[in-house]
Design a protein around this motif. Structure first.
Motif, short mmCIF file in Angstrom:
data_model
loop_
_atom_site.label_atom_id
_atom_site.label_comp_id
_atom_site.label_asym_id
_atom_site.label_seq_id
_atom_site.Cartn_x
_atom_site.Cartn_y
_atom_site.Cartn_z
N THR A 193 6.78 1.78 -0.80
CA THR A 193 7.40 1.51 -1.61
C THR A 193 7.78 0.47 -1.94
OG1 THR A 193 8.03 3.67 -2.15
CG2 THR A 193 9.55 2.38 -3.36
N ARG A 196 5.91 -2.79 -3.33
CA ARG A 196 5.60 -2.92 -4.59
C ARG A 196 6.18 -4.04 -4.74
NH1 ARG A 196 6.45 2.82 -7.67
NH2 ARG A 196 6.38 1.31 -8.75
N VAL A 199 9.65 -3.48 -7.07
CA VAL A 199 10.90 -3.20 -6.23
C VAL A 199 11.21 -3.75 -5.72
CG1 VAL A 199 11.09 -1.43 -4.35
CG2 VAL A 199 9.11 -0.89 -6.43
N TRP A 314 11.23 5.25 -8.43
CA TRP A 314 10.93 4.68 -8.14
C TRP A 314 10.84 4.82 -6.45
CZ3 TRP A 314 11.07 -1.14 -9.81
CH2 TRP A 314 10.06 -1.79 -10.90
N TRP A 374 9.20 -8.84 -11.28
CA TRP A 374 8.50 -7.74 -12.40
C TRP A 374 7.70 -8.58 -13.95
CZ3 TRP A 374 12.68 -2.97 -13.74
CH2 TRP A 374 11.69 -2.10 -14.09
N ALA A 380 5.43 0.93 -15.19
CA ALA A 380 6.29 1.98 -14.52
C ALA A 380 7.85 3.04 -14.69
CB ALA A 380 7.16 0.91 -14.54
N GLU A 381 8.15 3.03 -16.13
CA GLU A 381 9.07 3.22 -16.39
C GLU A 381 9.90 3.38 -17.89
OE1 GLU A 381 11.15 -0.17 -17.83
OE2 GLU A 381 9.26 -0.36 -18.29
#
Length: 385
Positions: A193, A196, A199, A314, A374, A380-381
């Motif tokens: 993780t 990334r 992140v 995440w 990012w 993602a998200e």
């Protein structure tokens, strides 16, 4: 069934402590004739322990479980540590009391955030409706104590804060443990993780956002009093900021349906760049200060709600406690400590104006880090709303 009111009540008392402690404990320390550097060192212990302790607590929860048990221990020992402030007014004694309190206090937030998201399950969009009660607790404490301090001795800060800590302890015994996370078909790896890019960018940006707020949390109340604003107005200024934060928390389900979490974070960082310049150079104007405090809704409310939702996404499953602890350690811990210590050094040497400008610079660096690390095209998200 979601234990809505039990979680909400804990948040209420937790942030009532912040509302009594953060704005006014520095005034108590100033009344004890401590220097700006000593005040910054004491207050930065809270952030230092947020670097060291949450990862220990997160590891204990992952290894042995018992998140609620540790929350209860945190509440009890925080109260025991705070009792040390009644026993000494010397820097050494205050330092020892702060160290004990901060070490155990630092366990609470990542654990209650993880517990809350565990109970929420797929309904993460309801987080704001629970967290908003923490903001209400902050307002009750900061406004009530601010009004009282114009007519009662500054030592009242100790008695009010200790009473709130006792309330947190009582609330901790009402919290139910959550069911363990479902086993993942392909368990997530912490190292994988953290490899990334987005992140790492988020965590670095969160570090810088907390550093940007360092001077605000250590010196804002002192700054306003030095500008000849009375303590009641200081309380109202903190209240205005948190009222804006409450509004944002209430609007988060709508905001996350319309905007990505990344877009909300980018906007929050841009607001922080503006906010701290305004505080530094516009404090003689009440209108400017009022506008700057309204920006707290973005620089903390929207920022924190979006950041913690991304962390929850995440760092899923068994990584949840570690992810929340890492977020707290790097942002409120390391970032807050850097910002607080630097503000203590620059407050007397460069002055308040440039100290707050430095905070704006930290926010700008965080904005650049977030945007470059990012990409908007990154997957993602989305949050279920």
């Amino acid at each position: 069934m979601l234990p809505y009111w039990r979680l909400s009540t804990y948040y209420f008392f937790y942030f009532a402590f912040v509302g009594a402690f953060s704005p006014y404990f520095t005034l108590y320390l100033q009344a004890m004739s401590l220097t700006a550097t000593e005040i910054a060192l004491l207050m930065s212990l809270m952030q230092l322990m947020r670097i060291l302790a949450p990862n220990l607590w997160g590891w204990l929860v992952e290894r042995f479980g018992g998140r609620v048990t540790i929350l209860r221990l945190s509440a009890l020992m925080s109260l025991v540590g705070f009792a040390g402030f009644f026993l000494s007014t010397q820097f050494g004694g205050l330092l020892a009391a702060m160290a004990v309190m901060a070490f155990f206090w630092s366990a609470a937030l990542p654990l209650i955030e993880g517990l809350t998201f565990s109970h929420l399950g797929a309904d993460t969009h309801r987080y704001g409706s629970i967290r908003v009660w923490g903001s209400c607790g902050f307002i009750v404490a900061v406004l009530g104590l601010g009004q009282a301090l114009d007519s009662v001795p500054i030592e009242a800060v100790l008695w009010v804060t200790a009473s709130i800590l006792a309330g947190i302890l009582a609330c901790s015994f009402t919290l139910p443990e959550s069911a363990p996370p479902a086993l993942e078909r392909k368990p997530s790896s912490m190292l994988e993780t953290l490899r990334r890019r987005e992140v790492r960018a988020l965590l670095a940006a969160c570090f810088l956002m907390s550093a940007a707020h360092g001077a605000l949390y250590v010196f804002y109340s002192i700054y306003l009093v030095d500008k000849a604003y009375d303590k009641a107005l200081v309380g109202w200024m903190w209240t205005l900021g948190v009222a804006a934060e409450i509004l944002v928390f209430m609007l988060m389900p709508r905001l996350t349906r319309r905007f990505s979490l990344r877009a909300i974070l980018v906007f929050s960082f841009a607001c922080a760049v503006l906010r701290f310049v305004l505080i530094g150079w516009g404090a003689d104007s009440l209108a400017v200060l009022l506008f700057a405090q309204l920006l707290h809704g973005a620089t903390f409310g929207a920022y924190h709600a979006a950041a913690i939702a991304v962390v929850n996404l995440w760092f899923p499953g068994r990584l949840q406690s570690k992810g929340q602890a890492l977020y707290g350690s790097l942002s409120f811990g390391a970032g807050g400590m850097l910002g607080g210590l630097l503000s203590g050094y620059t407050w007397d040497s460069l002055g308040p104006e440039w100290t707050f400008t430095l905070g704006s610079g930290f926010a700008l660096a965080g904005l650049v880090c977030l945007v470059r690390g990012w990409p908007a095209s990154a997957p993602a998200e989305t949050v279920n709303s």
